[in-house]
Design a protein around this motif. Structure first.
Motif, PDB file in Angstrom:
ATOM      1  N   UNK A   1       4.583  12.804  22.977  1.00 22.90           N
ATOM      2  CA  UNK A   1       3.556  13.299  22.065  1.00 22.90           C
ATOM      3  C   UNK A   1       3.743  12.794  20.647  1.00 22.90           C
ATOM      4  N   UNK A   2       4.994  12.703  20.184  1.00 26.46           N
ATOM      5  CA  UNK A   2       5.202  12.249  18.810  1.00 26.46           C
ATOM      6  C   UNK A   2       4.770  10.797  18.631  1.00 26.46           C
ATOM      7  N   UNK A   3       4.903  10.000  19.665  1.00 28.71           N
ATOM      8  CA  UNK A   3       4.473   8.607  19.592  1.00 28.71           C
ATOM      9  C   UNK A   3       2.949   8.521  19.554  1.00 28.71           C
ATOM     10  N   UNK A   4       2.276   9.328  20.335  1.00 27.14           N
ATOM     11  CA  UNK A   4       0.808   9.355  20.315  1.00 27.14           C
ATOM     12  C   UNK A   4       0.317   9.852  18.961  1.00 27.14           C
ATOM     13  N   UNK A   5       0.972  10.864  18.412  1.00 31.59           N
ATOM     14  CA  UNK A   5       0.601  11.390  17.099  1.00 31.59           C
ATOM     15  C   UNK A   5       0.772  10.319  16.020  1.00 31.59           C
ATOM     16  N   UNK A   6       1.864   9.570  16.083  1.00 35.25           N
ATOM     17  CA  UNK A   6       2.081   8.471  15.138  1.00 35.25           C
ATOM     18  C   UNK A   6       0.973   7.423  15.251  1.00 35.25           C
ATOM     19  N   UNK A   7       0.619   7.067  16.478  1.00 35.69           N
ATOM     20  CA  UNK A   7      -0.423   6.057  16.682  1.00 35.69           C
ATOM     21  C   UNK A   7      -1.760   6.555  16.158  1.00 35.69           C
ATOM     22  N   UNK A   8      -2.076   7.822  16.371  1.00 38.41           N
ATOM     23  CA  UNK A   8      -3.329   8.379  15.839  1.00 38.41           C
ATOM     24  C   UNK A   8      -3.344   8.326  14.315  1.00 38.41           C
ATOM     25  N   UNK A   9      -2.222   8.677  13.706  1.00 39.16           N
ATOM     26  CA  UNK A   9      -2.124   8.623  12.247  1.00 39.16           C
ATOM     27  C   UNK A   9      -2.313   7.190  11.759  1.00 39.16           C
ATOM     28  N   UNK A  10      -1.729   6.225  12.465  1.00 38.51           N
ATOM     29  CA  UNK A  10      -1.884   4.812  12.103  1.00 38.51           C
ATOM     30  C   UNK A  10      -3.350   4.407  12.192  1.00 38.51           C
ATOM     31  N   UNK A  11      -4.014   4.773  13.294  1.00 39.41           N
ATOM     32  CA  UNK A  11      -5.414   4.412  13.482  1.00 39.41           C
ATOM     33  C   UNK A  11      -6.309   5.058  12.409  1.00 39.41           C
TER      34      UNK A  11
ATOM     35  N   UNK B   1      -8.552   2.801   5.313  1.00 36.88           N
ATOM     36  CA  UNK B   1      -8.358   1.596   4.518  1.00 36.88           C
ATOM     37  C   UNK B   1      -9.531   0.634   4.703  1.00 36.88           C
ATOM     38  N   UNK B   2      -9.998   0.493   5.923  1.00 35.41           N
ATOM     39  CA  UNK B   2     -11.119  -0.408   6.210  1.00 35.41           C
ATOM     40  C   UNK B   2     -12.418   0.070   5.561  1.00 35.41           C
ATOM     41  N   UNK B   3     -12.562   1.373   5.384  1.00 35.22           N
ATOM     42  CA  UNK B   3     -13.787   1.923   4.813  1.00 35.22           C
ATOM     43  C   UNK B   3     -13.723   2.073   3.301  1.00 35.22           C
ATOM     44  N   UNK B   4     -12.593   1.767   2.703  1.00 32.61           N
ATOM     45  CA  UNK B   4     -12.458   1.879   1.252  1.00 32.61           C
ATOM     46  C   UNK B   4     -13.333   0.836   0.571  1.00 32.61           C
ATOM     47  N   UNK B   5     -14.067   1.249  -0.456  1.00 32.96           N
ATOM     48  CA  UNK B   5     -14.902   0.277  -1.162  1.00 32.96           C
ATOM     49  C   UNK B   5     -14.051  -0.716  -1.949  1.00 32.96           C
ATOM     50  N   UNK B   6     -14.587  -1.896  -2.182  1.00 34.27           N
ATOM     51  CA  UNK B   6     -13.851  -2.885  -2.974  1.00 34.27           C
ATOM     52  C   UNK B   6     -13.508  -2.313  -4.349  1.00 34.27           C
ATOM     53  N   UNK B   7     -12.300  -2.571  -4.775  1.00 32.73           N
ATOM     54  CA  UNK B   7     -11.867  -2.096  -6.076  1.00 32.73           C
ATOM     55  C   UNK B   7     -11.291  -0.694  -6.067  1.00 32.73           C
ATOM     56  N   UNK B   8     -11.388  -0.029  -4.917  1.00 37.18           N
ATOM     57  CA  UNK B   8     -10.820   1.319  -4.817  1.00 37.18           C
ATOM     58  C   UNK B   8      -9.304   1.213  -4.747  1.00 37.18           C
ATOM     59  N   UNK B   9      -8.630   2.192  -5.258  1.00 34.62           N
ATOM     60  CA  UNK B   9      -7.171   2.178  -5.193  1.00 34.62           C
ATOM     61  C   UNK B   9      -6.709   2.400  -3.760  1.00 34.62           C
ATOM     62  N   UNK B  10      -6.208   1.358  -3.149  1.00 34.26           N
ATOM     63  CA  UNK B  10      -5.793   1.457  -1.748  1.00 34.26           C
ATOM     64  C   UNK B  10      -4.279   1.357  -1.567  1.00 34.26           C
ATOM     65  N   UNK B  11      -3.547   1.387  -2.656  1.00 32.59           N
ATOM     66  CA  UNK B  11      -2.097   1.215  -2.573  1.00 32.59           C
ATOM     67  C   UNK B  11      -1.454   2.278  -1.699  1.00 32.59           C
ATOM     68  N   UNK B  12      -1.850   3.524  -1.883  1.00 32.15           N
ATOM     69  CA  UNK B  12      -1.256   4.621  -1.095  1.00 32.15           C
ATOM     70  C   UNK B  12      -1.555   4.443   0.390  1.00 32.15           C
ATOM     71  N   UNK B  13      -2.778   4.053   0.721  1.00 37.82           N
ATOM     72  CA  UNK B  13      -3.131   3.839   2.125  1.00 37.82           C
ATOM     73  C   UNK B  13      -2.359   2.664   2.718  1.00 37.82           C
ATOM     74  N   UNK B  14      -2.221   1.582   1.962  1.00 41.14           N
ATOM     75  CA  UNK B  14      -1.475   0.419   2.460  1.00 41.14           C
ATOM     76  C   UNK B  14       0.000   0.766   2.674  1.00 41.14           C
ATOM     77  N   UNK B  15       0.561   1.509   1.757  1.00 44.91           N
ATOM     78  CA  UNK B  15       1.963   1.915   1.903  1.00 44.91           C
ATOM     79  C   UNK B  15       2.145   2.837   3.102  1.00 44.91           C
ATOM     80  N   UNK B  16       1.196   3.755   3.286  1.00 49.19           N
ATOM     81  CA  UNK B  16       1.268   4.655   4.447  1.00 49.19           C
ATOM     82  C   UNK B  16       1.174   3.850   5.745  1.00 49.19           C
ATOM     83  N   UNK B  17       0.293   2.871   5.785  1.00 47.80           N
ATOM     84  CA  UNK B  17       0.133   2.039   6.978  1.00 47.80           C
ATOM     85  C   UNK B  17       1.420   1.271   7.276  1.00 47.80           C
TER      86      UNK B  17
END
Length: 85
Positions: A9-19, A25-41
């Motif tokens: 279950x923990x592996x599935x939960x990790x994969x869901x969080x990644x997805x 990140x993919x839906x972030x508008x251009x110029x939006x601060x995405x550093x936190x999302x990239x670091x989390x990924x």
């Protein structure tokens, strides 16, 4: 026929969080601060790849796609006290 994969279950939960993080990140508008999302990924990617489930050399190649499917469609067995989706 290959037997179905049973992921922890923990592996599935990790994969869901990644997805989810990837989708945000993919839906972030251009110029939006995405550093936190990239670091989390990056952190989630490292945690996923070093999970003890992948201890055998061929486990990731054999189960990576199935893990992503399980995280999307809930194909793993429910944990005690958890309802099947």
């Amino acid at each position: 026929m290959r037997p179905p994969f049973r992921f922890p279950e923990d592996l599935i939960t990790l994969q869901r969080a990644w997805q989810q993080t990837y989708a945000e990140l993919a839906q972030s508008p251009p110029g939006a601060g995405t550093t936190a999302l990239r670091r989390r990924l990056i952190t989630l990617s490292g945690t996923l790849c070093t999970h003890p489930y992948w201890a055998t050399p061929t486990a990731w190649r054999a189960g990576g796609v199935e893990l992503r499917r399980a995280a999307s469609t809930r194909t793993s067995a429910p944990v005690d006290g958890e309802a099947a989706a």
